[in-house]
Design an enzyme around this catalytic site. Structure first.
Site, mmCIF file in Angstrom:
data_model
loop_
_atom_site.group_PDB
_atom_site.id
_atom_site.type_symbol
_atom_site.label_atom_id
_atom_site.label_comp_id
_atom_site.label_asym_id
_atom_site.label_seq_id
_atom_site.Cartn_x
_atom_site.Cartn_y
_atom_site.Cartn_z
ATOM 1 N N LYS A 1 -16.559 14.827 -29.827
ATOM 2 C CA LYS A 1 -16.147 14.012 -30.972
ATOM 3 C C LYS A 1 -16.367 14.842 -32.224
ATOM 4 O O LYS A 1 -17.491 15.259 -32.522
ATOM 5 C CB LYS A 1 -16.961 12.724 -31.031
ATOM 6 N N LYS B 1 -11.909 13.395 -29.071
ATOM 7 C CA LYS B 1 -11.534 12.601 -30.233
ATOM 8 C C LYS B 1 -11.634 13.439 -31.494
ATOM 9 O O LYS B 1 -12.643 14.125 -31.654
ATOM 10 C CB LYS B 1 -12.500 11.414 -30.306
HETATM 11 C C1 PBG Z 1 -18.247 5.200 -34.683
HETATM 12 C C2 PBG Z 1 -16.804 5.333 -34.334
HETATM 13 C C3 PBG Z 1 -15.834 5.851 -35.178
HETATM 14 C C4 PBG Z 1 -14.629 5.739 -34.505
HETATM 15 C C5 PBG Z 1 -14.885 5.164 -33.269
HETATM 16 N N1 PBG Z 1 -16.259 4.942 -33.169
HETATM 17 C C6 PBG Z 1 -15.900 6.361 -36.561
HETATM 18 C C7 PBG Z 1 -16.865 7.396 -36.911
HETATM 19 O O1 PBG Z 1 -17.375 8.124 -36.068
HETATM 20 O O2 PBG Z 1 -17.132 7.500 -38.094
HETATM 21 C C8 PBG Z 1 -13.320 6.158 -35.096
HETATM 22 C C9 PBG Z 1 -12.115 5.622 -34.462
HETATM 23 C C10 PBG Z 1 -10.893 5.756 -35.268
HETATM 24 O O3 PBG Z 1 -10.839 6.414 -36.328
HETATM 25 O O4 PBG Z 1 -9.889 5.189 -34.817
HETATM 26 N N2 PBG Z 1 -19.178 5.411 -33.746
#
Ligand code: PBG
Length: 430
Positions: free
Chosen positions: A298, A351
């Protein structure tokens, strides 16, 4: 329907859609006396027709006047029956240069020449079964539109959510992931609301499982929706995100979600060692059958902007770069993948999606585990915005982007387009 034959051909729902009934029957019309020239015949009737034609021996030949032997004898005697001539070569426009054909022994265009040929050689398929539908929920009764994500809503957990899940199931999407908008008053520095058994997420899971026992429910495991600091972990006085203490909270969160009936818990926090700790915590509570989808790679991405607006979960200070990965890094994803595999992850997630296809391919090639891709909020909103402004064809770009994620190696795709794309794949109009 504006989809291309490529996507129609790969849809697993209407299995004969896109194949012209008339020409299909036509292949067999010379062995059947049944007139089918201008009628469209239902699939079941058609099957009977074909079976009968092949089982009917020479009964029909008699009716046509000549036996097989007589036909063969006629041809052998030079009395060849007529068939249509080869059509003339289509004309090129006036002014087209007259040239010698290139001497090529390979012309890849041959395998792309028609919809049927392209469908035959298509390497990648996509189906509604590949989608996981992320849904935002809140305590309210109404569905609130999310400004930065056209078409997405914070759904009322009791009404709007249930309707949205029903719509998704109707087009073959039976997997969802829940993201809660937590009331400000319940947010604390240690995010303890995250493991309240009667909190929004566990309550919603129980409701959904009561209505749809076979629905696959994924949950997000991270503290940010519950943290008064808007970070995924506990923030120390000096701004450091505390790893092991956060993991302790995440374990309680995952167990609480599992207790409510979650099928797959998905740590998205990027703390070190959380997959192994969550596995142990789940097992200790008897949740051996609950899976872990780890957000393995991520990245600290600006593509999450619209999501944070949706949940009002922007970090109060700083950024997430001490836990989420540097977008410039490739090899580092392998370190994360190895750890997650060793710690017992069931699914590895990459992601964002489209800007990180190389990472999806890397994990696909290096790990036997299923790979998930998350087409995040910013990717969704860009396609939506481009479509609204008529700069791109929204539906075609949507389907192409999803197909590309599959081609790169994603087994499943978390996408806000899940309902729209599945509807499209099923050949229905919205
Ligand atoms: C937080 C989380 C995020 C997303 C999914 N879980 C945002 C972040 O890490 O700040 C983002 C998903 C998206 O942008 O569609 N744990």
């Amino acid at each position: 329907m504006a989809t291309t034959p490529i996507f129609n051909a790969s849809c697993s729902f209407p299995s004969t859609r896109g194949i012209d009934c008339k020409s299909y029957i036509g292949l067999r019309s010379n062995v059947s006396k049944v007139s089918i020239a201008s009628t469209r015949i239902a699939t079941s009737q058609r099957r009977n027709l074909i079976i009968r034609a092949s089982e009917s021996g020479n009964g029909h030949a008699k009716k046509l006047g000549m036996s097989d032997a007589e036909c063969e004898a006629a041809v052998a005697a030079g009395n060849v029956p007529e068939a249509p001539p080869v059509p003339p070569k289509p004309a090129a426009p006036i002014g087209t240069p007259r040239i010698q054909p290139l001497n090529l022994n390979r012309r890849p265009r041959r395998n792309r020449a028609s919809p049927a040929v392209r469908a035959a050689f298509q390497e990648t398929d996509i189906s509604p079964a590949n989608f996981v539908y992320p849904l935002f929920i809140h305590e309210g009764e109404e569905d609130t539109p999310i400004g930065a994500m056209p078409g997405c809503y914070r759904l009322g957990w009791r009404h709007g959510l249930v309707q949205e899940v029903a719509k998704a199931r109707a087009v073959g999407v039976n997997s969802i992931v829940l993201f809660p908008k937590v009331p400000e008053a319940l947010k604390t520095p240690t995010g303890d609301e995250a493991y309240n058994d009667n909190g929004l997420v566990p309550r919603t899971i129980r409701l959904l499982k009561d209505k749809y026992p076979d629905l696959i429910i994924y949950t997000d495991v991270a503290l940010d929706p519950y943290s008064s600091d808007g970070h995924d972990g506990i923030v120390r006085e000096d701004g450091v995100i505390m790893n092991d203490e956060t993991v302790h909270q995440l374990c309680k969160q995952a167990v609480s979600q599992a207790r409510a009936g979650a099928d797959v818990v998905s740590p998205s926090d990027m703390m070190d060692g959380r997959v192994g700790a969550i596995r142990a915590a789940l097992d200790a509570e008897g949740f051996q059958n609950v899976s872990i989808m780890s957000y393995t790679a991520k990245y600290a991405s600006s593509f999450y902007g619209p999501f944070r607006e949706a949940l009002d979960s922007n970090p109060r200070f700083g950024d997430k770069k001490t836990y989420q990965m540097n977008p410039a890094n490739y090899r580092e994803a392998l370190i994360e993948a190895r750890e997650d595999e060793a710690e017992g992850a069931d699914i590895l997630l990459v992601k964002p999606g489209l800007p990180y296809l190389d990472i999806i391919r890397l994990l696909r090639d290096k790990s036997p585990l299923p790979i998930a891709a998350y087409q995040v909020s910013g990717e969704y909103s860009m396609i939506k915005a481009g479509g609204v402004l008529k700069m791109i064809d929204e539906e075609k770009v949507m389907m192409e982007s999803l197909m590309c994620l599959r081609r790169a190696g994603a087994d499943i795709i978390l996408t806000y387009f899940a309902l729209q794309a599945a509807t499209c794949l099923c050949g229905e109009k919205r």
